[in-house]
Motif scaffolding. Structure first.
Motif, short mmCIF file in Angstrom:
data_model
loop_
_atom_site.label_atom_id
_atom_site.label_comp_id
_atom_site.label_asym_id
_atom_site.label_seq_id
_atom_site.Cartn_x
_atom_site.Cartn_y
_atom_site.Cartn_z
N ALA A 49 22.71 0.84 53.71
CA ALA A 49 21.36 1.33 53.42
C ALA A 49 21.17 2.74 53.96
N ILE A 50 21.69 2.99 55.15
CA ILE A 50 21.59 4.34 55.72
C ILE A 50 22.39 5.33 54.87
N ALA A 51 23.61 4.95 54.48
CA ALA A 51 24.44 5.83 53.66
C ALA A 51 23.80 6.08 52.30
N ALA A 52 23.04 5.10 51.78
CA ALA A 52 22.40 5.25 50.48
C ALA A 52 21.14 6.11 50.54
N GLY A 53 20.72 6.47 51.76
CA GLY A 53 19.55 7.34 51.89
C GLY A 53 18.23 6.62 52.06
N ALA A 54 18.27 5.33 52.45
CA ALA A 54 17.03 4.60 52.67
C ALA A 54 16.22 5.29 53.76
N ASP A 55 14.93 5.38 53.54
CA ASP A 55 14.06 6.08 54.49
C ASP A 55 13.72 5.19 55.67
N GLN A 56 13.60 3.89 55.44
CA GLN A 56 13.27 2.95 56.49
C GLN A 56 14.22 1.76 56.39
N VAL A 57 14.91 1.45 57.49
CA VAL A 57 15.86 0.35 57.53
C VAL A 57 15.44 -0.61 58.63
N VAL A 58 15.02 -1.80 58.22
CA VAL A 58 14.50 -2.81 59.13
C VAL A 58 15.60 -3.84 59.37
N ALA A 59 15.89 -4.12 60.64
CA ALA A 59 16.92 -5.10 61.01
C ALA A 59 16.26 -6.29 61.70
N ILE A 60 16.65 -7.51 61.29
CA ILE A 60 16.04 -8.74 61.81
C ILE A 60 17.13 -9.73 62.18
N ASP A 61 17.03 -10.28 63.38
CA ASP A 61 18.03 -11.26 63.83
C ASP A 61 17.45 -12.06 64.99
N LEU A 62 18.12 -13.15 65.34
CA LEU A 62 17.72 -13.95 66.49
C LEU A 62 18.27 -13.40 67.80
N SER A 63 19.22 -12.47 67.71
CA SER A 63 19.89 -11.92 68.88
C SER A 63 19.38 -10.52 69.20
N GLN A 64 18.89 -10.33 70.42
CA GLN A 64 18.44 -9.01 70.83
C GLN A 64 19.61 -8.04 70.91
N ALA A 65 20.78 -8.53 71.32
CA ALA A 65 21.95 -7.66 71.41
C ALA A 65 22.31 -7.09 70.04
N LYS A 66 22.20 -7.91 69.00
CA LYS A 66 22.51 -7.42 67.66
C LYS A 66 21.44 -6.45 67.16
N LEU A 67 20.20 -6.68 67.56
CA LEU A 67 19.15 -5.73 67.20
C LEU A 67 19.39 -4.39 67.89
N ASP A 68 19.85 -4.42 69.13
CA ASP A 68 20.16 -3.18 69.84
C ASP A 68 21.29 -2.43 69.14
N LEU A 69 22.31 -3.18 68.68
CA LEU A 69 23.41 -2.53 67.97
C LEU A 69 22.92 -1.94 66.66
N ALA A 70 22.03 -2.65 65.97
CA ALA A 70 21.49 -2.12 64.71
C ALA A 70 20.77 -0.81 64.96
N ARG A 71 20.04 -0.72 66.06
CA ARG A 71 19.38 0.54 66.43
C ARG A 71 20.40 1.64 66.64
N GLU A 72 21.48 1.32 67.33
CA GLU A 72 22.54 2.32 67.57
C GLU A 72 23.14 2.80 66.25
N LEU A 73 23.22 1.91 65.28
CA LEU A 73 23.81 2.27 63.99
C LEU A 73 22.86 3.06 63.10
N GLY A 74 21.55 3.06 63.45
CA GLY A 74 20.60 3.86 62.68
C GLY A 74 19.42 3.11 62.10
N ALA A 75 19.28 1.82 62.39
CA ALA A 75 18.10 1.09 61.92
C ALA A 75 16.85 1.71 62.51
N THR A 76 15.81 1.83 61.71
CA THR A 76 14.57 2.47 62.18
C THR A 76 13.64 1.48 62.86
#
Length: 375
Positions: A214-241
């Motif tokens: 989604a980031i590579a495709a130019g999405a303006d807002q990328v929302v990440a949802i999971d049960l794991s806070q650690a995975k949410l933190d990684l999503a933030r590192e990868l560029g989730a807004t």
């Protein structure tokens, strides 16, 4: 030839897998490649929930079976009829062989290849053959035409994509499933456009690949949802807004508030009916809800069909990211080489074949994104 392989003899198997050891490390016989087949030395094989679902009984398959469908390898020998590969070539496997001549293949939808699906369902290579044999005289079945939890494999040429040898083989393995499915769902199935908003529910290797896509495709807002806070933190590192815990009872309202009414594309990658229903609820009017998560076949969803009409909603399934592997895997690798798909950040760790059962426990508990078996 004699090879070491992780063999599943029965399923479902109880947890913890480190104790019950559903995958037995055995020495078995591998036939030489037949016509249009290739002998490869496996370099790296990722653990995926599709492997886990065979072990836990969500998706029952024939036994005995050598699992593993996401892998990279080096060509050792080519069978008759294979003229475009040579020993030493680096390759990535696709988990669905494609015949190239059925109606789906002819219309550019190789992910729906009928003969390929039939072969996978039967645990055979697309030729109809089995090349694996246990010491007790029984033939072993192939998993998705690959069977990568082994030192070597014989695979149909129709399941192989040649890649740039400069790409590290551990990273390359992820392109065979996680990246192909995750990125493909974004760019092929949903056709995300620059400036649009995307939500991904379920942040395993496939889901986080969708975040990267989604980031590579130019999405303006990328929302990440999971049960794991650690995975949410990684999503933030990868560029989730934006990130949200799936367990938050107010998650629908919070996502709609953050996205001004919902996202253009909500992608479910958790493989569960509640996750898909959540994806549907956070999709905006006129938006698309897509799923590539393989839920238990008995799972059911409940949706108000009036929304499909009154809000012009679209629901899409995505198998293999709607990819044509020989076309799309090289494209995604090119993005990786330019730094636009940093899939190496999805690697949680590597380990030998002997530790595969303990690694399955970590996958089942959601403690890893992608653990890769190396040879």
């Amino acid at each position: 030839m004699r090879i070491r392989a992780a063999v599943l003899h029965s399923s479902p198997i109880a947890k913890p897998y480190a104790e019950t050891r559903p995958l037995r490390i055995e020495t078995i016989e591998l036939d030489p490649p037949g016509r249009d087949e290739v002998l490869v030395k496996i370099a790296a094989a990722g653990l995926c929930h599709s492997d886990l679902s065979v072990i836990n009984g969500d998706r029952l398959r024939q036994n005995p079976m050598v699992l593993g469908h996401e892998a990279s390898a080096v060509v050792v020998e080519t069978g008759p009829g294979v003229t475009d590969l040579a020993p030493g070539d680096h390759v990535v496997m696709s988990f669905l062989p494609t015949c190239g001549t059925c109606p789906s293949c002819m219309e550019g939808r190789a992910q729906l290849c009928g003969p390929g699906q039939a072969a996978n369902g039967a645990g055979l290579l697309i030729s109809g053959e089995r090349r694996l044999h246990c010491d007790d005289g029984t033939d072993a079945y192939h998993h998705c035409g690959v069977s990568a939890f082994a030192e070597y494999a014989v695979i149909s040429r129709r399941s192989i994509v040649k890649i740039d040898p400069e790409v590290p083989l551990v990273d390359a393995a992820l392109f065979g499933c996680a990246v192909m499915t995750g990125v493909g769902t974004v760019v092929n199935t949903c056709q995300v456009k620059p400036g649009q908003s995307v939500a991904v529910i379920g942040l395993g290797g496939v889901g986080l690949s969708s975040v990267l896509g989604a980031i590579a495709a130019g999405a303006d807002q990328v929302v990440a949802i999971d049960l794991s806070q650690a995975k949410l933190d990684l999503a933030r590192e990868l560029g989730a807004t934006d990130t949200f815990l799936a367990s938050d009872p107010d998650i629908v309202d919070k996502v709609k508030e953050a996205t001004k009414g919902g996202v253009d594309h909500a992608i479910e990658m958790a493989g569960s009916a509640p996750a898909f229903e959540l994806a549907y609820k956070i999709t905006r009017r006129g938006g698309t809800t897509a799923t590539a998560g393989l839920a238990n076949p008995n799972a059911r969803i409940s949706l108000p069909p009036v929304h499909l009409v009154g809000e012009e909603r679209t629901i899409k399934g995505s198998y293999m990211g709607s990819c044509v592997p020989p076309r799309d895997i090289p494209r995604y690798i090119a993005l990786y080489k330019r730094g636009r798909l940093p899939v190496h950040k999805l690697l949680s760790g590597t380990g030998p074949l002997e530790e595969i059962n303990a690694a399955l426990d970590k996958l089942d508990r959601g403690e890893v994104v992608r653990h890769v078996i190396t040879f």
